[in-house]
Structures are given as C-alpha cells and as structure tokens.
Design a protein around this motif. Structure first.
Motif, short mmCIF file in Angstrom:
data_model
loop_
_atom_site.label_atom_id
_atom_site.label_comp_id
_atom_site.label_asym_id
_atom_site.label_seq_id
_atom_site.Cartn_x
_atom_site.Cartn_y
_atom_site.Cartn_z
N PRO A 34 -11.08 0.49 -0.33
CA PRO A 34 -10.16 1.56 -0.67
C PRO A 34 -9.88 2.43 0.55
CG PRO A 34 -11.95 1.42 -2.26
CD PRO A 34 -12.33 0.54 -1.10
N ALA A 35 -8.61 2.73 0.80
CA ALA A 35 -8.26 3.54 1.96
C ALA A 35 -8.61 5.00 1.73
CB ALA A 35 -6.77 3.39 2.27
N GLY A 36 -8.74 5.41 0.49
CA GLY A 36 -9.10 6.79 0.18
C GLY A 36 -9.93 6.80 -1.09
N ASN A 37 -9.70 7.81 -1.94
CA ASN A 37 -10.48 7.88 -3.17
C ASN A 37 -9.78 7.19 -4.35
OD1 ASN A 37 -8.42 9.63 -3.61
ND2 ASN A 37 -9.69 11.47 -3.88
N HIS A 38 -8.66 6.52 -4.07
CA HIS A 38 -7.97 5.75 -5.10
C HIS A 38 -7.07 4.72 -4.42
CE1 HIS A 38 -4.97 8.74 -3.90
NE2 HIS A 38 -4.06 7.91 -4.36
N TYR A 39 -6.63 3.74 -5.23
CA TYR A 39 -5.70 2.74 -4.71
C TYR A 39 -4.27 3.25 -4.87
CZ TYR A 39 -9.51 -0.67 -4.59
OH TYR A 39 -10.68 -1.34 -4.32
N THR A 40 -3.45 3.06 -3.85
CA THR A 40 -2.05 3.43 -3.95
C THR A 40 -1.29 2.32 -4.68
OG1 THR A 40 -1.34 2.37 -1.88
CG2 THR A 40 -2.24 4.62 -1.72
N GLY A 41 -0.06 2.62 -5.05
CA GLY A 41 0.77 1.62 -5.72
C GLY A 41 0.96 0.38 -4.86
N MET A 42 1.16 0.58 -3.56
CA MET A 42 1.37 -0.56 -2.67
C MET A 42 0.12 -1.42 -2.58
SD MET A 42 2.69 -0.71 1.30
CE MET A 42 4.01 0.44 0.99
N ASP A 89 11.87 -2.15 2.92
CA ASP A 89 11.05 -2.50 1.77
C ASP A 89 9.89 -3.41 2.15
OD1 ASP A 89 12.86 -1.07 0.30
OD2 ASP A 89 13.93 -2.83 -0.46
N VAL A 90 8.67 -2.98 1.85
CA VAL A 90 7.48 -3.79 2.12
C VAL A 90 7.43 -4.94 1.13
CG1 VAL A 90 4.96 -3.81 2.19
CG2 VAL A 90 6.21 -1.79 2.99
N PRO A 91 7.48 -6.19 1.58
CA PRO A 91 7.47 -7.35 0.67
C PRO A 91 6.05 -7.71 0.27
CG PRO A 91 7.74 -8.12 2.92
CD PRO A 91 7.65 -6.61 3.00
N ALA A 92 5.40 -6.83 -0.50
CA ALA A 92 3.99 -7.01 -0.84
C ALA A 92 3.74 -8.34 -1.53
CB ALA A 92 3.51 -5.85 -1.71
N GLU A 93 4.61 -8.70 -2.48
CA GLU A 93 4.39 -9.95 -3.22
C GLU A 93 4.48 -11.15 -2.28
OE1 GLU A 93 6.25 -12.44 -7.02
OE2 GLU A 93 6.95 -10.41 -6.57
N GLU A 94 5.48 -11.15 -1.41
CA GLU A 94 5.64 -12.27 -0.47
C GLU A 94 4.44 -12.36 0.47
OE1 GLU A 94 8.58 -13.82 3.17
OE2 GLU A 94 9.07 -11.99 2.06
#
Length: 340
Positions: free
Chosen positions: A67-75, A291-296
């Motif tokens: 985890p980058a912080g205390n929670h996961y971001t949407g991305m 746009d970050v292509p997270a799925e790809e």
C-alpha cells in the motif's frame, strides 16, 4: 475420490494415472481416454498441492503490492483487478503480498516456500531492492513500472515523463503561463517512487522549455488533502490559472477547493493530469487527462510473466506505454485576468 480409485476403475496403475495427469511421461491415447472417461464420470479434480508436486507448478502468481499509504487508491485497485482477471484467463490464481522491501517476512515466505510460480511487482521505486533480489535469484518476475536502470528486465511501464510533459504543453498551448504541479504524497517522493519522480521531471523540463512560472506540491492521497493543496496553490500564487496532477485520489478535493475559491473550471482555471480514464470521468467537468491504461498494463504484465514461465530462456521483454491526452472539459484558454 483419489488417484488409486481412478486407477482401479480404469484398470491401470496409479503411476499411469499420475503420468496422464501430469504429462511427465507419454501415455497412449487409448489409455488416456480411458482415464479421462473415469475422471469425467467421477467429477475428479486433483487438488492444488498434488498438481504442484506432479508438475512443479503451483498455478499461482504473486502480486507484490505494498500500500502506498493507509489505503488503496482507485487506480491501485484497478491494477489489482486487472492482474486477477488476466491471471484467471490463464487459469492462474493470485496471491497478494503487501510487501515493501525484500526484508519483509511476507516477501520472504513467498520466495522461500515457493508458494508461487512467479511474481508481479507493483509500486516500483527507482532503486528497488525487490527487483534486484528477484533478479539475483533468477526468480521469474515482471514489474509494473521501471527502475532507474530497467535494461535487461521484464516490465510494463507508463511514460510518466512524457505524459506530464504533454499536459504542460497542452496548457501552454492554451496560453497558461502560471501552472502548479500536484504530485503524490511527500513520503512516496522520498521513497523514490518512479511515477512521482518521472512525472515531476517531465513537468519541470517541459515548463522550463515553455518558459512557464511554476510551483510544485506534494499532496496526500485523499480529497481533504487535495482541497488543502489547492488552497496553498492559490495562497502562494493567486495568479495561477492551471494545474497538472498525478494524484487522482486528491482530484475531488482539488475541484472542491477551486469551487470554494470561486474559480470556475475551465473558464477561470484549467485542470489536467495523468489519471485512469474512468476516474477522470467521475468529476464535473470531466478531466482532460492522459488516461492511465491500468487494465491493459495488468494484462500485459500477466502475459509477460506467463511467457517467462513457459519459456525460461526467452530474452527479456518490456512495454513502455504513452497514451495520448483525452480532451474532455476541464481545460480551456487562459483568461486575461484571474478572479480577485
């Protein structure tokens, strides 16, 4: 139901059933069909441990994602979901290991106990000891992101340097001269997170090239931090007319801060950045963004890892993605004078 019962009903030895299931030794087509008929009749499914002993594979990949912080971001959740989905398409399970460095117990168990066939590493740092450690062990792995020296590695990356620069050039072309940069949290920048560093580098160089007056800010991964950051931006330089952000989790707060300051988007203030498309479309007006292509990226990482597992001697491969800016509604020409 076990292999012994299958062997008895098929009229063959236990070892023949084992070979037919594992493929370790050839079995005649007629015998294989006989065994398969019994398996189909009984609904037999070998358990994961037995398969692992038989063929040396666990059919599981590790997703090493601190985890980058205390929670996961949407991305971050988009990345996790895409890896799980892509792995399932290859009939693999995913084991999540929330490890930060190679000394973490979770990371060591993942490797030492061979719980997984390979690993995908996320939240990559410019100097990342996890990447170095796996390379030294020759343990099959793929990174989502790239270190300062990615040569010879397997990875899928996003060109944050080019994308942040493209956002700057877009704003400069619209006449904006005073622009702020909203980065990820300060602790991630200090830790060497590559996206934060490369994005900052791209922004700074492009702004200098276009002769812009700029200020850069670190911002927490939440809406409240975004609003506080926007207030600092306008306090430090009220003549600022635009910003570029890498921080999608702060996006709602940035918009809220602008609204409370009486700045209309995009008439009085333009906002752009590097954000996953579906998150860019959740704000009003919708965000003009690379746009970050997270799925790809998740799918490509899994495909590379499966390729590496199936072909251990294959030369390293990588993908560096730089999607174009999607023009939406959050940027416009710079106004002649900012609001009082």
């Amino acid at each position: 139901m076990n292999i012994g019962e299958i062997a008895r009903r098929a009229g063959v030895s236990r070892s023949t059933v084992s070979y037919a299931l594992s493929g370790k030794r050839p079995v005649s087509d007629e015998t294989r069909r006989k065994i398969q008929d019994v398996i189909d009749e009984l609904g037999y499914r070998p358990n994961a441990s037995a398969r692992a002993l038989a063929n040396g594979r666990t059919s599981t990949i590790g997703l090493v994602f601190p985890p980058a912080g205390n929670h996961y971001t949407g991305m971050q959740l988009d990345f996790i979901g895409s890896v799980v989905e892509a792995a399932a398409a290859h009939d693999y399970d995913v084991l999540l290991s929330p490890s930060g460095v190679d000394s973490d117990r979770s990371f060591q168990r993942l490797l030492g106990e061979r719980r997984v066939d390979g690993a995908i590493l996320m939240e990559i740092r410019l100097e990342d000891d996890r990447v170095d450690h796996l390379a030294a062990l020759d343990f099959p792995s793929v990174a989502i992101g790239r270190t300062a020296h990615p040569e010879g590695g397997w990875w899928v990356g996003l060109d944050h340097t080019a994308l942040a620069a493209a956002c700057v050039h877009h704003l400069a072309d619209l006449g904006h001269r005073r622009v702020a940069f909203v980065n990820r949290p300060e602790q991630l920048l200090r830790a060497g997170y590559e996206s934060a560093h490369r994005g900052l580098d791209g922004f700074t160089k492009a702004a200098a090239e276009r002769g812009l007056t700029v200020r850069t800010y670190c911002c927490g991964d939440d809406a409240a931090s975004g609003q506080a950051c926007l207030e600092r931006i306008l306090h430090d330089d009220p003549a600022t007319t635009a910003l570029v952000t890498l921080n999608e989790a702060a996006l709602g707060g940035l918009y809220r801060g602008l609204a409370q300051a009486g700045r209309h988007v995009p008439r009085d203030f333009s906002v752009t950045g590097v954000v996953a498309g579906r998150w860019a479309e959740t704000v009003t007006p919708q965000l003009t963004a690379a746009d970050v292509p997270a799925e790809e990226m998740g799918h490509r990482a899994v495909d590379l890892l499966i390729e590496r597992l199936d072909h251990p001697g294959a030369p390293p491969r990588h993908h560096l993605l730089a999607p174009p800016i999607s023009l939406r509604a959050s940027t416009g020409p710079a106004g002649s004078t900012p609001p009082a």
